[in-house]
Design an enzyme around this catalytic site. Structure first.
Site, PDB file in Angstrom:
ATOM      1  N   GLU A 118       0.836  -1.209   0.000  1.00 43.69           N
ATOM      2  CA  GLU A 118       0.000   0.000   0.000  1.00 43.69           C
ATOM      3  C   GLU A 118       0.861   1.244   0.000  1.00 43.69           C
ATOM      4  OE1 GLU A 118      -2.311   3.336   1.939  1.00 43.69           O
ATOM      5  OE2 GLU A 118      -0.411   2.444   2.460  1.00 43.69           O
TER       6      GLU A 118
ATOM      7  N   ASP B 289      -7.147   1.642   8.044  1.00 45.30           N
ATOM      8  CA  ASP B 289      -5.696   1.782   7.919  1.00 45.30           C
ATOM      9  C   ASP B 289      -5.209   2.048   9.333  1.00 45.30           C
ATOM     10  OD1 ASP B 289      -3.054   2.550   7.168  1.00 45.30           O
ATOM     11  OD2 ASP B 289      -3.739   3.173   5.195  1.00 45.30           O
TER      12      ASP B 289
HETATM   13 ZN   LIG Z   1      -1.299   3.036   5.944  1.00 38.63          ZN
END
Ligand SMILES: [Zn+2]
Length: 730
Positions: free
Chosen positions: A407, A436
């Site tokens: 990511e 996240d």
């Molecule tokens: Zn992150």
């Protein structure tokens, strides 16, 4: 990635004009207050659902979150490292141990790592930047081996020497200001500070203005001692802390630079690196304020404007020079393998309808906060689902839980997975939920406004840690505190649903939402911890348990929130999308664009009638749908003859907001309502084709973009009307 989401959402709230409160007009606040109506469920199925949800929310344990974090953040685990792969296998095996099918999916991507980094000032004095974050005794992980050095991924190789110019945040307006001061950056190296835009925008704009190199430093005013005590005494960035990060031109497209638009599976076609659009045009490097100070001190020329001055102990000048610097960067451009973990619970009634939930597992270094705090919450949600399955729970729809790799470099693992499975996802994906980083504070949410009601209902049903009522109550309290006007405060208290911000970019929802048109949300707690270790070696277990979420209660609450969202979507009789909030929000975006064209030096007559007409039709269709849904739910959905077809129509409604041509100059971004800004990066631009055409004064693009956006809204309206007819048993 994904930084300060809460702050940015608050800014969105504060900046939009208050429009008419739809709910006060039509009295639709049916899910507000104590009634436990569940959108998309009949009375009977709601009772069963609430029972399962309560069982699910009883499972997550803070001490297990802590244990997973200790394991996952024990060593640096960036893409290509041994521990990255080991973590992926460990997460997969955990899911299997909970009785959930899980596997790894691999992709091969271009991921550069530095082989040479030199930054030195050669005039007037000599200074060589350390480019090194020192280990500190209070944080045992800060001395780990195999740390990636401080650098910006997808900077081009380069060896440049030039006079230095200070360009503030390095956004387009800053170069207008420099021009006013009579400073040209052509042939110079610019030094910019973090903040004001996503980092990848800074070298892009610098190169557009003719600069030959770009430095990005963390000024202590925004990120360091001005904010509070620095690590290890406090949570903020220490003198030699630097922010790693990708500078890929992600507003063009995220994912592997060599496979734009298709999956980077083994043997896939790849374009030559020279043709990759998203690699920077000039070399760029991040540095600490410790390394920036000796060079900034040697700038003369005009005094920096007030707003440009940071918290270093100098008088800020913009230059150029006399400081003259040499920047030399080279990279190992070899391919690395990504390991995505994909876990799956098969749906009992609609196995071909997928509810997808993901969080990345890769980090720049140890990444306790980013992303492990969110990843461990996802794992506890997975464990809770495993417990429910053992007790006989059968979700109607398939649930897919993903731990993404890569990511940080540019949403690599999620983008390649989405591109590889695009055809199937367009047909089957109900919604995508992303998380996240998470830490103590209030829930922050962004997402598709067709899911705004769902988020509100879920936040109403989960308790805020610390006994402050529901998660929704705590969110409202914070919003009221932060509201700038009485009007805003009134709206927060009185509108049926708390508004959610639109998604720009910055985490793995982007390919789902903006490439394929899958309704998406992003969730995470935060706002009470303070932070300044983002993308540094100090984002460690020691930091997190002291400053992030020491008790892991907020992490457990995120497991509950996300678990509730997922099983509600997976079990509803009719997927709980809602369109009056979407219509209301789109109306506000059109109003904003209207004001933009009036306030800005409007050089053209712009008629927004097509958009206004489309939103009006959508509003009417969404009210008809509400009415039909309420009546059908009261009849226990008995009269709905084609439940599967109805659900498909509703969850595929977001696809109607896609235009296959995409946005001008960036066809990968297809969503007509939400996109990351071409010149803001993470920051969202809503109705982006029209808004950016006006902002960038591309007048000949306004009409065609308005046509695309209006057509998308009209197609959505027709789809909703088709859903209404099915609800009415036609
Ligand atoms: Zn992150």
């Amino acid at each position: 990635m994904h930084r300060k989401r809460i702050r940015s959402i608050t800014a969105i709230f504060a900046s939009v004009a208050v429009s008419i409160n739809l709910f006060s007009l039509i009295g639709l606040a049916q899910s507000n207050g104590k009634t436990h109506s569940l959108r998309g469920f009949s009375e009977a199925s709601a009772a069963a659902e609430l029972n399962w949800e309560e069982k699910m929310r009883a499972v997550p344990k803070p001490e297990l979150l802590r244990e997973y974090m200790k394991q996952l953040s024990a060593e640096p685990h960036h893409v290509g490292s041994a521990y990255d792969k080991q973590n992926a296998e460990w997460i997969r095996d955990k899911f299997k141990s909970w009785g959930i099918d899980a596997k790894l999916e691999e992709f091969d991507v271009l991921f550069p790592t530095p082989t040479e980094r030199v930054l030195e000032m050669i005039e007037p004095g000599r200074f060589r930047a350390t480019l090194k974050e020192p280990a500190i005794p209070e944080d045992p992980d800060s001395g780990d081996e195999n740390q990636l050095p401080t650098y910006n991924a997808y900077s081009i190789d380069g060896d440049v020497t030039g006079q230095l110019v200070y360009a503030n945040y390095g956004v387009p307006a800053d170069y207008d200001e420099l021009a006013k001061l009579g400073v040209d950056v052509k042939g110079k190296i610019v030094i910019t500070r973090y903040g004001g835009s996503w980092r990848g925008i800074k070298p892009k704009v610098a190169a557009e203005h003719g600069a030959i190199g770009c430095l990005i430093y963390s000024d202590p005013r925004d990120d360091g001692y001005y904010q509070g005590d620095v690590f290890p005494q406090g949570p903020y960035r220490p003198e030699q802390g630097a922010q790693r990060g990708s500078v890929m031109d992600m507003p063009i497209h995220p994912g592997d630079p060599l496979t734009p638009g298709w999956g980077a599976v083994k043997g896939a076609r790849r374009i030559p690196r020279e043709q990759a659009e998203v690699i920077t045009k000039i070399p760029v490097m991040p540095i600490s304020y410790g390394d920036a100070l000796p060079m900034l001190r040697e700038l003369r020329g005009p005094l920096a404007p007030d707003a440009w001055r940071g918290a270093l102990p100098i008088t800020y000048h913009v230059g150029s020079g006399p400081a003259r610097v040499h920047l030399k960067l080279s990279f190992d451009w070899s391919m690395k393998t990504l390991y995505d973990v994909v876990a799956r619970i098969e749906g009992s009634t609609y196995p071909d309808e997928w509810v997808i939930f993901g969080n990345h597992h890769d980090a720049w270094v140890n990444g306790a906060d980013d992303p492990t705090s969110g990843q461990v919450a996802l794992m506890e949600t997975g464990r809770a689902f495993g417990e429910l399955l053992k007790q006989g729970w059968k979700p109607k729809r398939t649930i897919i839980m993903c731990a993404w790799d890569g990511e940080e470099e540019g949403l690599l693992g999620s983008t390649e997975w989405v591109e590889t499975h695009a055809d199937e996802l367009k047909q089957k994906a109900v919604a995508y939920l992303n998380s996240d980083t998470t830490s103590k504070g209030r829930l922050g949410v962004g997402g598709s406004h067709s899911l705004e009601r769902l988020i509100n209902e879920v936040a109403r049903d989960v308790s805020q840690p610390g006994g402050k009522g529901s998660v929704l109550d705590a969110m409202k309290e914070r919003r009221v505190d932060q509201a700038r006007t009485d009007e805003d405060r009134k709206e927060i208290r009185e509108r049926g649903d708390l508004r959610i911000g639109a998604l720009g970019s910055g985490s793995d929802y982007t390919p789902f939402l903006q490439h394929l048109g899958i309704a998406s949300m992003n969730t995470g707690f935060g706002g009470d911890g303070g932070g300044g270790v983002y993308h540094s070696i100090y984002d460690s277990f020691a930091w997190y348990v002291k400053f992030g979420d020491p008790t892991f209660e907020y992490g457990a609450a995120l497991s509950q929130v996300n678990g509730t969202i997922v099983i509600r979507l997976a079990s509803a009789d009719v997927v709980p999308f809602e369109f009056t909030n979407l219509a209301d929000t789109l109306g506000r975006y059109v109003d904003e664009i209207d004001k933009l064209t009036i306030r800005g030096k409007r050089q053209r007559d712009i008629d927004l009638t097509p958009l206004k007409t489309a939103v009006k039709s959508l509003t009417e269709a969404s009210l008809r749908y509400e009415d039909a849904l309420t009546k059908a739910a009261a009849r226990g959905f008995q009269t709905v003859k084609q439940a599967k077809a109805l659900n498909e129509l509703i969850y595929q409604s977001e696809r109607k907001l896609i235009n296959e041509q995409g946005l001008p100059r960036r066809p990968w971004f297809k969503h007509q309502m939400y996109a990351p800004g071409f010149y803001t990066g993470y920051g969202v631009k809503t109705i982006p084709g029209v808004r950016e055409a006006i902002e960038e004064k591309n007048w000949n693009e306004v009409a065609p973009e308005m046509k695309k956006a209006s057509a998308a809204i009209q197609a959505l309206t027709s789809q909703i009307d088709a859903g209404t007819r099915m609800l009415e048993g036609k």
